[in-house]
Design an enzyme around this catalytic site. Structure first.
Site, PDB file in Angstrom:
ATOM      1  N   ASP A   1       0.859  -1.169   0.000  1.00 50.45           N
ATOM      2  CA  ASP A   1       0.000   0.000   0.000  1.00 50.45           C
ATOM      3  C   ASP A   1       0.909   1.236   0.000  1.00 50.45           C
ATOM      4  OD1 ASP A   1      -2.406   1.577   0.446  1.00 50.45           O
ATOM      5  OD2 ASP A   1      -1.724   1.765   2.519  1.00 50.45           O
TER       6      ASP A   1
ATOM      7  N   ASP B   1      -0.183   5.114   1.001  1.00 47.32           N
ATOM      8  CA  ASP B   1      -0.418   6.048   2.107  1.00 47.32           C
ATOM      9  C   ASP B   1      -0.432   5.307   3.441  1.00 47.32           C
ATOM     10  OD1 ASP B   1      -1.940   8.811   0.787  1.00 47.32           O
ATOM     11  OD2 ASP B   1      -1.744   7.025  -0.449  1.00 47.32           O
TER      12      ASP B   1
END
Length: 215
Positions: free
Chosen positions: A8, A10
């Site tokens: 991922d 953020d």
């Protein structure tokens, strides 16, 4: 055997919360409302534009008002995408070590291509990602399995030989949905309502380099 580690963005690789929060507070100022303190913004920074708009404006927005605020928020964020965004400590060391071991790395994010295509090249990654899948690359976002399968197809590695690393429940769900080994990062963005101990991650880590112990 793990041949690829997919991340991922953020709250996992990059700390984007201050720039996301700045966009929210600019939007609130435009609407004549008080800013939200950073301490309240960080825990919901992984919840997307709608989550941040709800933080600032409450849960009682009708659909049209929510959409108008969401669009304006995204424009404000687009105008200052990386003023204070930075990689988390240890991320580049991890990426360099993965590369030295012949392990491919890539990104699967729910951030739209509008932002990802500009932000990822700007971030000072030691080695460029082998694949980037954004929230709108395949028309659906995590936890749907399609972004995960698109990424593995692009790098030519079966999901069972991949590890997925994230900080949100949807990250763990997405990885599990396609048979990847899942890793939860404890430095990510967690709200008071989140219950990460119930998400079913295979591993959780406190620092990026701890991932190397689980390859």
């Amino acid at each position: 055997m793990i041949k690829a580690v997919l991340f991922d963005l953020d709250g996992t690789l990059a700390d984007t919360a201050r720039d996301l929060g700045a966009a929210l507070n600019r939007l609130l100022a435009e609407e004549g409302l008080a800013p939200v303190p950073y301490e309240r913004i960080r825990p919901v920074a992984s919840h997307g534009a709608r989550g941040l708009v709800r933080l600032g404006f409450g849960d009682d927005l009708d659909a049209s008002r929510m959409e108008a605020l969401r669009v304006r928020f995204m424009d404000l964020y687009d105008a200052n995408l990386a003023g204070e965004t930075a990689l988390f400590d240890g991320v580049n060391e991890l990426i360099s070590e993965l590369d030295s071991r012949g392990v491919i790395w890539g990104i699967i994010t729910n951030k739209s291509m509008r932002f990802t295509d500009r932000l990822v090249p700007w971030l000072p990654f030691a080695i460029p990602p082998a694949v980037i899948v954004s929230g709108d690359t395949v028309g659906v976002a995590k936890p749907d399995p399609k972004p995960m399968l698109h990424a593995t197809g692009q790098i030519g590695i079966a999901p069972e030989h991949c590890m997925y690393v994230g900080d949100a429940e949807r990250d763990i769900q997405a990885g599990r949905n396609v048979g990847m080994k899942t890793v939860l990062v404890n430095w990510g963005y967690f709200s008071d309502q989140d219950k990460p101990e119930e998400w079913g991650a295979d591993i959780d880590i406190d620092h990026p380099l701890q991932l190397l112990d689980h390859l």
